[in-house]
Structures are given as structure tokens and as C-alpha cells.
Design an enzyme around this catalytic site. Sequence first.
Site, mmCIF file in Angstrom:
data_model
loop_
_atom_site.group_PDB
_atom_site.id
_atom_site.type_symbol
_atom_site.label_atom_id
_atom_site.label_comp_id
_atom_site.label_asym_id
_atom_site.label_seq_id
_atom_site.Cartn_x
_atom_site.Cartn_y
_atom_site.Cartn_z
ATOM 1 C CD GLU A 175 13.018 -26.769 77.016
ATOM 2 O OE1 GLU A 175 12.222 -27.172 77.877
ATOM 3 O OE2 GLU A 175 14.179 -27.229 76.892
ATOM 4 C CB CYS A 182 15.553 -23.509 78.709
ATOM 5 S SG CYS A 182 16.656 -24.814 78.123
#
Length: 213
Positions: free
Chosen positions: A118, A147
Site C-alpha cells: 500500500e 499503511c
Amino acid sequence: MAPPDHDPFRNPSKMANSLGEMWRSGFLLVTGRVAVRPSKQEYFLLLALAARTRADCLGRRVGAVVVRDDRVISTGYNGTPIGMPNCSEGGCHRCANRDTDAYPAGRGYDLCICVHAEQNAVLAAARFGQSTLGATLYSTMRPCFGCLKEALQAGIAVVHYLEDWQLAPGEDDTALAAQYAALRSRFQEFTQARIPDHRLARLLAEERVGTDP
């Protein structure tokens, strides 16, 4: 020379549509069946799964895709930073020692040099000048705490993921769960996507033109 608007190499979307039509026509001609068309969500998750195949992490491999206005603006997979040796080459100290008692499950992430899928997807968008404000993040795994913070800060509005995870034994479940819940509540939508195994298998099998269902 074809005009720019009609040149498939200058207009990727037209090329993709043309190839898609050619593929569906060829599939129907060879098999006598109508090809299974994935939903948009399935399509983007399939792209995230494709990105995951590039991951070199010795632990969990993850792929991610950032989408805005139904168009992919970046992809990412987990692995070491650009220019660093891959995990399989000894680039990550934690991955290199994951089979020892030095780093039990869920421990030693502060020594992990890998960039998450991500993170890589969001950073790639920034690197190439693509705004992520209001975008959707598709990931093969639920984004971790770090993330999720970065996705929110980057303006990601929606998160869809395939696989879930649980906290490692001994982690401060209550505090982390509360902070994680506070973060995810800021997204317009945060859901686990589900593609039944039989449908996923069928979607992937469509590439094998000429085989039985």
C-alpha cells in the site's frame, strides 16, 4: 500514420477496449461460451493479485492498486526499497532471520526494511504526479496500522481488501484496536471484499481459451 486519437499506443484506453473486445470475440468463437466478465471491484482486486506476484517478501506477499475515477493510477507490492537487495537476496535482516527465535511472529517490524504494498502504491502515485485525493485503495490484505495512517494522509477515501489478519499474541490489543478503529472510521468506506473461490477460479480460468469450464 494513424491520427493520435486513433493510435492505440497513444490511447491506452482505446487499445485496452479493442483488445478486450477481440479477446471476448475469440473466446466465444473458440469455446462457444460467453466469457465471465468481472465486476469493477473484482477487476481491480485481480490487478492487485497480479501485482502481488512481483513481491519478494519471504513472509506474506501483498499487492495493492490505487484507483481514481475508475482508472488505475498506481500499483505496488511489498519489498525492499529501490536499489536495495531483495529479501530473497538477504536484503531484509528480519526476513533473513525469520526462521530463528530472534523474531517471533509479529515482532521485529522496526527492523524490517521492506516497503509495504500500500505504501509503494501511494508513493508511486506521488512520484509520478498522480493525485490520490478521493481515490480508492484495493489491497490483497487489510492495510496495517502504518499503511492506514499513510493512506488517510494521502487522501484515500475508500479501502477494499481481500484477506484479513489478526494481532500477534502479546500485542496491546485494546489500544491498537481502538486507534485502528479511529483511523478506519475516517474513510468513506472500508470493507473486506469477498470473491468466492469458485468465482475467482472461473475468472482466472478464462485466460485458458479452449479449455472446459
